[in-house]
Scaffold this motif. Structure first.
Motif, mmCIF file in Angstrom:
data_model
loop_
_atom_site.group_PDB
_atom_site.id
_atom_site.type_symbol
_atom_site.label_atom_id
_atom_site.label_comp_id
_atom_site.label_asym_id
_atom_site.label_seq_id
_atom_site.Cartn_x
_atom_site.Cartn_y
_atom_site.Cartn_z
ATOM 1 N N PRO A 16 0.843 -1.197 0.000
ATOM 2 C CA PRO A 16 0.000 0.000 0.000
ATOM 3 C C PRO A 16 0.880 1.250 0.000
ATOM 4 O O PRO A 16 2.042 1.192 0.421
ATOM 5 C CB PRO A 16 -0.771 -0.104 1.316
ATOM 6 N N THR A 17 0.357 2.345 -0.487
ATOM 7 C CA THR A 17 1.139 3.583 -0.480
ATOM 8 C C THR A 17 0.603 4.540 0.574
ATOM 9 O O THR A 17 -0.603 4.621 0.802
ATOM 10 C CB THR A 17 1.135 4.266 -1.857
ATOM 11 N N SER A 18 1.527 5.243 1.183
ATOM 12 C CA SER A 18 1.166 6.251 2.179
ATOM 13 C C SER A 18 0.689 7.504 1.454
ATOM 14 O O SER A 18 0.731 7.570 0.220
ATOM 15 C CB SER A 18 2.381 6.585 3.049
ATOM 16 N N ASN A 19 0.289 8.513 2.220
ATOM 17 C CA ASN A 19 -0.117 9.779 1.600
ATOM 18 C C ASN A 19 1.062 10.455 0.894
ATOM 19 O O ASN A 19 0.860 11.365 0.100
ATOM 20 C CB ASN A 19 -0.769 10.710 2.624
ATOM 21 N N LYS A 20 2.276 9.998 1.163
ATOM 22 C CA LYS A 20 3.468 10.513 0.474
ATOM 23 C C LYS A 20 3.839 9.651 -0.724
ATOM 24 O O LYS A 20 4.856 9.870 -1.367
ATOM 25 C CB LYS A 20 4.653 10.571 1.438
ATOM 26 N N GLY A 21 3.036 8.610 -0.991
ATOM 27 C CA GLY A 21 3.287 7.736 -2.130
ATOM 28 C C GLY A 21 4.348 6.678 -1.887
ATOM 29 O O GLY A 21 4.896 6.115 -2.826
ATOM 30 N N LEU A 22 4.636 6.392 -0.620
ATOM 31 C CA LEU A 22 5.674 5.421 -0.284
ATOM 32 C C LEU A 22 5.067 4.114 0.219
ATOM 33 O O LEU A 22 4.112 4.118 0.991
ATOM 34 C CB LEU A 22 6.605 5.990 0.787
ATOM 35 N N THR A 23 5.641 2.996 -0.214
ATOM 36 C CA THR A 23 5.216 1.681 0.257
ATOM 37 C C THR A 23 6.008 1.343 1.526
ATOM 38 O O THR A 23 7.013 2.003 1.833
ATOM 39 C CB THR A 23 5.485 0.601 -0.809
ATOM 40 N N PRO A 24 5.598 0.308 2.265
ATOM 41 C CA PRO A 24 6.350 -0.064 3.467
ATOM 42 C C PRO A 24 7.832 -0.349 3.195
ATOM 43 O O PRO A 24 8.693 0.053 3.984
ATOM 44 C CB PRO A 24 5.622 -1.315 3.965
ATOM 45 N N VAL A 25 8.151 -1.021 2.087
ATOM 46 C CA VAL A 25 9.556 -1.309 1.794
ATOM 47 C C VAL A 25 10.324 -0.010 1.517
ATOM 48 O O VAL A 25 11.486 0.127 1.890
ATOM 49 C CB VAL A 25 9.716 -2.339 0.643
ATOM 50 N N MET A 26 9.650 0.963 0.902
ATOM 51 C CA MET A 26 10.289 2.255 0.653
ATOM 52 C C MET A 26 10.530 2.994 1.975
ATOM 53 O O MET A 26 11.600 3.577 2.187
ATOM 54 C CB MET A 26 9.426 3.096 -0.286
ATOM 55 N N GLU A 27 9.529 2.967 2.855
ATOM 56 C CA GLU A 27 9.658 3.627 4.162
ATOM 57 C C GLU A 27 10.790 3.001 4.980
ATOM 58 O O GLU A 27 11.606 3.709 5.567
ATOM 59 C CB GLU A 27 8.345 3.528 4.949
ATOM 60 N N ALA A 28 10.837 1.667 5.023
ATOM 61 C CA ALA A 28 11.892 0.982 5.772
ATOM 62 C C ALA A 28 13.262 1.347 5.210
ATOM 63 O O ALA A 28 14.213 1.567 5.961
ATOM 64 C CB ALA A 28 11.681 -0.528 5.727
ATOM 65 N N THR A 29 13.356 1.424 3.884
ATOM 66 C CA THR A 29 14.619 1.750 3.245
ATOM 67 C C THR A 29 15.043 3.177 3.563
ATOM 68 O O THR A 29 16.166 3.418 4.011
ATOM 69 C CB THR A 29 14.510 1.569 1.714
ATOM 70 N N LYS A 30 14.141 4.122 3.336
ATOM 71 C CA LYS A 30 14.457 5.534 3.565
ATOM 72 C C LYS A 30 14.812 5.827 5.009
ATOM 73 O O LYS A 30 15.625 6.697 5.290
ATOM 74 C CB LYS A 30 13.287 6.423 3.138
ATOM 75 N N ASN A 31 14.189 5.091 5.940
ATOM 76 C CA ASN A 31 14.410 5.353 7.359
ATOM 77 C C ASN A 31 15.479 4.466 7.983
ATOM 78 O O ASN A 31 15.689 4.518 9.189
ATOM 79 C CB ASN A 31 13.086 5.219 8.115
ATOM 80 N N GLY A 32 16.136 3.653 7.165
ATOM 81 C CA GLY A 32 17.234 2.838 7.666
ATOM 82 C C GLY A 32 16.810 1.746 8.632
ATOM 83 O O GLY A 32 17.585 1.337 9.487
ATOM 84 N N LYS A 33 15.597 1.252 8.496
ATOM 85 C CA LYS A 33 15.078 0.186 9.364
ATOM 86 C C LYS A 33 15.451 -1.162 8.747
ATOM 87 O O LYS A 33 14.646 -1.827 8.107
ATOM 88 C CB LYS A 33 13.563 0.310 9.533
ATOM 89 N N ILE A 34 16.700 -1.568 8.937
ATOM 90 C CA ILE A 34 17.260 -2.745 8.265
ATOM 91 C C ILE A 34 16.535 -4.035 8.653
ATOM 92 O O ILE A 34 16.290 -4.889 7.797
ATOM 93 C CB ILE A 34 18.777 -2.863 8.535
#
Length: 113
Positions: A16-34
């Motif tokens: 699913p995409t957030s209101n910023k157009g990011l999927t969970p895998v994108m969010e984890a990547t951008k936020n460094g949640k390895i």
């Protein structure tokens, strides 16, 4: 662990995409949640070809403040996930890694080998 529990449900939407157009895998990547990234990448339902609004692949979204060993680990996770899905590498980091089998991590990060 909570990510794993959520993904356990077979009907859950994993892209699913957030209101910023990011999927969970994108969010984890951008936020460094390895750890979360690893769990997401192990799920075959996760879309590895997602791009942000600027056309960046997930490999190019890694948090800038990650330690070098975390960048190496994340890129290894990306490669393993793409290999499992038989998807070609998306970026120059993957190409560098593939061409320098033993020293890809150091060379791609600009470190001395």
């Amino acid at each position: 662990e909570i990510v794993r529990k959520i993904l356990y449900h077979p009907d859950i939407e994993v892209n699913p995409t957030s209101n910023k157009g990011l999927t969970p895998v994108m969010e984890a990547t951008k936020n460094g949640k390895i750890e979360s990234l690893q769990i997401l990448l192990e799920d075959g339902r996760v879309d590895l070809d997602v791009e942000d609004e600027d056309g960046k692949s997930i490999e190019n979204m890694l948090a800038k403040d990650l330690a070098p060993h975390e960048i190496v680990r994340a890129n290894k996770l990306f490669k393993e996930a793409r290999t499992r899905k038989k998807i070609q590498p998306k970026n120059e980091m993957d190409t560098c890694r593939d061409n320098n089998v033993h020293d890809w991590d150091a060379r791609c990060l600009g470190l001395e080998v």
